[in-house]
Design a protein around this motif. Structure first.
Motif, PDB file in Angstrom:
ATOM      1  N   GLY A 181       0.820  -1.209   0.000  1.00  0.00           N
ATOM      2  CA  GLY A 181       0.000   0.000   0.000  1.00  0.00           C
ATOM      3  C   GLY A 181       0.850   1.254   0.000  1.00  0.00           C
ATOM      4  N   ALA A 182       1.931   1.246   0.799  1.00  0.00           N
ATOM      5  CA  ALA A 182       2.820   2.412   0.862  1.00  0.00           C
ATOM      6  C   ALA A 182       3.567   2.593  -0.454  1.00  0.00           C
ATOM      7  CB  ALA A 182       3.811   2.242   2.015  1.00  0.00           C
ATOM      8  N   LEU A 183       4.093   1.491  -0.981  1.00  0.00           N
ATOM      9  CA  LEU A 183       4.907   1.551  -2.202  1.00  0.00           C
ATOM     10  C   LEU A 183       4.121   2.050  -3.405  1.00  0.00           C
ATOM     11  CD1 LEU A 183       7.029  -1.717  -2.271  1.00  0.00           C
ATOM     12  CD2 LEU A 183       7.861   0.605  -2.562  1.00  0.00           C
ATOM     13  N   THR A 184       2.839   1.704  -3.470  1.00  0.00           N
ATOM     14  CA  THR A 184       2.063   2.030  -4.667  1.00  0.00           C
ATOM     15  C   THR A 184       1.118   3.191  -4.419  1.00  0.00           C
ATOM     16  OG1 THR A 184       0.401   0.354  -4.114  1.00  0.00           O
ATOM     17  CG2 THR A 184       2.199  -0.341  -5.538  1.00  0.00           C
ATOM     18  N   GLY A 185       1.289   3.902  -3.287  1.00  0.00           N
ATOM     19  CA  GLY A 185       0.518   5.127  -3.065  1.00  0.00           C
ATOM     20  C   GLY A 185      -0.980   4.945  -3.006  1.00  0.00           C
ATOM     21  N   ALA A 230       8.345   3.468   5.885  1.00  0.00           N
ATOM     22  CA  ALA A 230       8.419   3.384   4.423  1.00  0.00           C
ATOM     23  C   ALA A 230       7.338   4.176   3.716  1.00  0.00           C
ATOM     24  CB  ALA A 230       8.343   1.921   4.000  1.00  0.00           C
ATOM     25  N   GLY A 231       6.657   5.056   4.459  1.00  0.00           N
ATOM     26  CA  GLY A 231       5.523   5.775   3.869  1.00  0.00           C
ATOM     27  C   GLY A 231       5.884   6.575   2.627  1.00  0.00           C
ATOM     28  N   GLY A 232       7.117   7.103   2.577  1.00  0.00           N
ATOM     29  CA  GLY A 232       7.492   7.933   1.439  1.00  0.00           C
ATOM     30  C   GLY A 232       8.103   7.158   0.288  1.00  0.00           C
ATOM     31  N   LEU A 233       8.130   5.843   0.438  1.00  0.00           N
ATOM     32  CA  LEU A 233       8.867   5.022  -0.525  1.00  0.00           C
ATOM     33  C   LEU A 233       8.258   5.071  -1.929  1.00  0.00           C
ATOM     34  CD1 LEU A 233      11.405   3.374  -0.216  1.00  0.00           C
ATOM     35  CD2 LEU A 233      10.028   1.373   0.305  1.00  0.00           C
ATOM     36  N   CYS A 234       6.977   5.458  -2.020  1.00  0.00           N
ATOM     37  CA  CYS A 234       6.384   5.466  -3.364  1.00  0.00           C
ATOM     38  C   CYS A 234       7.090   6.481  -4.260  1.00  0.00           C
ATOM     39  CB  CYS A 234       4.877   5.682  -3.309  1.00  0.00           C
ATOM     40  SG  CYS A 234       4.372   7.270  -2.707  1.00  0.00           S
ATOM     41  N   GLU A 235       7.733   7.493  -3.653  1.00  0.00           N
ATOM     42  CA  GLU A 235       8.517   8.446  -4.454  1.00  0.00           C
ATOM     43  C   GLU A 235       9.686   7.761  -5.167  1.00  0.00           C
ATOM     44  OE1 GLU A 235      10.071  11.684  -2.131  1.00  0.00           O
ATOM     45  OE2 GLU A 235       8.092  12.032  -1.231  1.00  0.00           O
ATOM     46  N   ASP A 236      10.278   6.779  -4.479  1.00  0.00           N
ATOM     47  CA  ASP A 236      11.482   6.131  -5.026  1.00  0.00           C
ATOM     48  C   ASP A 236      11.169   4.908  -5.874  1.00  0.00           C
ATOM     49  OD1 ASP A 236      12.967   7.857  -3.281  1.00  0.00           O
ATOM     50  OD2 ASP A 236      12.389   6.501  -1.656  1.00  0.00           O
TER      51      ASP A 236
END
Lengths: 495, 250
Positions: free
Chosen positions: A372-376, A411-417
């Motif tokens: 969920g975090a990775l794909t926003g 890892a909440g911001g990981l979707c940016e990367d």
């Protein structure tokens, strides 16, 4: 679509009466709206709509108000007729005035939400944390919902008693008895709304309330949700047909009305694509989710919902024993995200492969949160490690929220990367699912929607158009059909 | 091994180590931790080791306790429902139906009551099956009518009569306050009432909360618990239904 515009149902007609302010039930808890619509059906039929016969009776002085008229109709002491000429014009105007008052209440509730969100604020980050409460007793639900909000939940869903979708009436009053859920009633809506407003003030964050506009009474429940300022409603264009065996025509007619109400009330709908994956294989059937999302989007737009109101659903249901299962999940989740960039997608946790091994389940939920975090994703339904074992313990909910918090903090911001390479596994898989979805859509266009449903295209269930529950409550509209609620919603008018 | 006595195994034979977790409706403080240890002791954990305690809101505390249980398990005194029928392959099931019956066996399945979860009945009936085994629809000599979820008991009885069902499979997955027991007894009573004595179809109940030894109490012919596969159900149907004509002539 034409179907929805050329038919009406008992529930759409009852929703009009609810909008006009008719509430309450008799001693046997049968709502007055049911009595009055049944009386119209028996005496003149509902194909012209109940507005003309009902308000004609009021104009003629059969009863001083709607409630008295309904009570008289229950004892069979009212004569209803279909007015013509000037009588019809007068009845239609009176009906429109009455429905207008309800529509204006819905408008006021929406403005109230906007004010509260402005004052208290939205959740600090995406995804919003969505948690289910379901004890069967509204007075138990309230402290649990407050505890959940304090624990970090942004959205509280009061799951309904499982029997309710097949009831052809909306129960009345505060209820304390329900199976695996609490009845949706206007009073329960009001009580929970007040409780969440209270805890929202304490926390400085607007807590959203969710319920279910599905089953045989969805137009009425949607109306009640609008009147009581609910914020999200489960509302899928095909769920009732496939999983509750409700007649397809009834569903499409009821759907359209309920979505028009949701559009007006500023309610976010949640669609039920997760259900396809619990009955069919999540890899083989991945494209049916995409197709259903596209259809839900289409029906929603047609009924006037905006992109920000489309909580299209999808779920983490691939068998974890399958090699690369997590990469496949990411591919599917990212596909939905990119197809619907402006929709508040609802990401739903594993249920089918929760085995009772709660430790493994907890890990799986962690991976679900990470996906969920990775794909926003926009709305995250919190998974419980005791899924399929018991209704969640207090501690299960607490542990589940800790799981979400850890993943989002870490890892909440990981979707940016996270940008999977163009021809890598994830993008290739997403393209494949999209291609299969387009194929299926082509077949549905050739075959016709009702035939596709009848053939078992979705969730492997076959539902013919001339069968299913609630068929008796459907009528083809006659020329001169009047329903001021539909007119007001379509025109965007207030009186 | 006869006369076997065992204890839980942590990391050494006979250490008796177990873990439990629970919540007490007490604010987290020394007294709450003492209360948790008291409970552990009463559960038979001695010594008990409180490894984790965490407040959940102002009124509740969550605990994880490890400890050695004082209880012993007497393996000989364990009772299980033994499988009273041989496990057959799909081919054997088909053959066992085909020659004595000379017609297909008709199976009606449903989720009754308010339970909307068809995962159980679908796992047994749908071709897709469960745990790598194909469901009953796959068997050539079985005809399956799956009525789906939230089927009313009278509707089920009526359908079973209309289809002249040989067997009726009822599933109950999500249940509260023993609804699965209530629903199943109601169902079996309705069948007894609707059919002349001894002619009712074979009644089979299944679901993760059922006790397999409760057939008599539920009024059904067989109960299947958690983890049952379609092959087991098919084998039972053959065992119960197909040999009947032969068994009647001694």
């Amino acid at each position: 679509m034409k179907l929805a515009r050329t038919h009406t149902t008992v529930s759409v007609e009852r929703a009009l009466l609810r909008m006009a302010g008719l509430t309450g039930a008799d001693a046997e808890r049968i709502p007055w709206v049911n009595h009055l619509v049944d009386a119209v059906r028996d005496q003149v039929g509902i194909e012209h709509g109940v507005a003309l016969p009902v308000w004609d009776a009021l104009v003629r002085g059969e009863a001083p108000d709607l409630l008295t008229l309904a009570q008289l109709s229950a004892s069979g002491s009212v004569t209803l007729r279909l007015p013509e000429g000037r009588d019809a014009t007068r009845a239609a105007a009176a009906a429109r005035r009455a429905a207008g008052a309800g529509v204006r209440t819905i408008d006021r509730r929406r403005a109230e939400r906007d004010r509260l969100v402005k004052r208290l604020g939205d959740p600090p980050r995406r995804p919003w944390i969505y948690l289910i409460v379901a004890t069967g007793d509204i007075y138990e639900d309230i402290p649990q919902a407050k505890a959940a909000a304090r624990g970090g939940a942004d959205v509280i869903a009061v799951i309904r008693s499982t029997g309710q979708s097949l009831l052809d009436y909306v129960p009345e009053g505060a209820t304390r008895e329900g199976y695996a859920g609490t009845y949706a009633t206007q009073e329960n809506f009001r009580l929970m709304r007040a409780a969440l407003d209270e805890v929202g003030k304490e926390l400085g964050r607007y807590i959203r309330l969710t319920n279910y506009a599905s089953g045989l009474c969805m137009p009425e429940i949607a109306t009640l949700a609008g009147l009581e300022r609910l914020d999200m409603m489960l509302n899928d264009s095909m769920y009732g047909i496939l999983f509750r065996d409700i007649n397809p025509v009834r569903t499409f007619v009821d759907q359209r009305f309920s979505r028009q109400v949701h559009a007006r009330a500023g309610i976010i709908i949640n669609t039920g694509e997760d259900n396809y994956l619990t009955t069919a294989d999540a890899v083989e059937a991945a494209h049916t989710v995409t197709v259903s999302q596209l259809m839900n989007e289409f029906f929603a737009k047609e009924a006037g919902l905006a992109n920000w109101q489309l909580g299209l659903g999808h779920a983490f249901e691939i068998n974890p024993d399958l090699p690369d299962s997590f990469r496949l999940e990411l591919a599917h989740a990212l596909l939905a995200r990119e197809l619907f960039p402006d929709a508040p997608l609802k990401w739903m946790p594993p249920t089918k492969h929760m085995t009772g091994d709660v430790f493994r389940g907890y890990l799986l939920d962690g991976f679900f949160n990470l996906a969920g975090a990775l794909t926003g994703q926009s709305i995250l339904l919190v998974g419980m490690m005791t899924e399929a074992v018991v209704t969640p313990f207090l501690s299960d909910r607490d542990l589940a929220l800790q799981n979400v918090r850890y993943v989002m903090d870490a890892a909440g911001g990981l979707c940016e990367d996270f940008h999977p390479p163009r021809d890598g596994f994830i993008q290739t898989r997403a393209r494949q699912v999209l291609a299969e979805a387009i194929d299926l859509l082509d077949r549905i266009v050739d075959d016709g929607m009702l035939n596709a449903i009848g053939d078992g295209t979705f969730g492997l269930m076959k539902r013919p158009a001339d069968a299913g529950k609630g068929l008796a409550g459907v009528a083809k509209r006659a020329p001169g059909y009047v329903n001021p609620a539909i007119d007001l919603l379509e025109e965007g008018a207030t009186r | 091994m006869s006369g076997a006595i065992v204890r839980p195994y942590g990391d050494t034979t006979g250490d008796g180590m177990v873990q439990v977790s629970f919540t007490l409706p007490l604010p987290h403080d020394k007294r709450a931790e003492g209360a948790a240890l008291q409970l552990a002791e009463k559960m038979g954990l001695a010594p008990a080791l409180l490894v984790h305690a965490k407040a959940m809101g102002p009124d509740f505390t969550f605990f994880v306790v490890y400890g050695s249980v004082t209880h012993l398990v007497d393996v000989d005194a364990v009772t299980v429902v033994p499988r009273e029928f041989p496990l057959l392959s799909a081919k054997e099931v088909n053959a066992a139906i085909k020659s004595p019956l000379r017609r297909k066996l008709l199976v009606v399945g449903a989720c009754i009551g308010t339970d909307a979860h068809t995962v159980g009945i679908d796992a047994i009936l749908n071709i897709k099956g469960f745990a790598g085994e194909k469901g009953l629809e796959y068997y050539r000599e079985l005809r399956v009518v799956n009525l789906g979820a939230q089927v009313l008991v009278p509707e089920l009885v009526e359908r079973a009569r209309a289809e002249r069902a040989d067997a009726v499979l009822v599933s109950q997955v999500v249940t509260q306050r023993d609804a699965h027991i209530h629903n199943t007894t109601q169902m079996s009573a309705a069948f007894r009432e609707a059919y002349p004595a001894g002619t009712a179809p074979l009644l089979v109940a299944g679901g993760p909360r059922f006790d397999e030894s409760a057939t008599a109490a539920l009024g059904v012919d067989r109960v299947f618990g958690k983890g049952t596969t379609p092959g087991e159900v098919a084998s039972f149907l053959v065992h119960a239904l197909a040999p009947l004509p032969a068994a009647r002539t001694p």
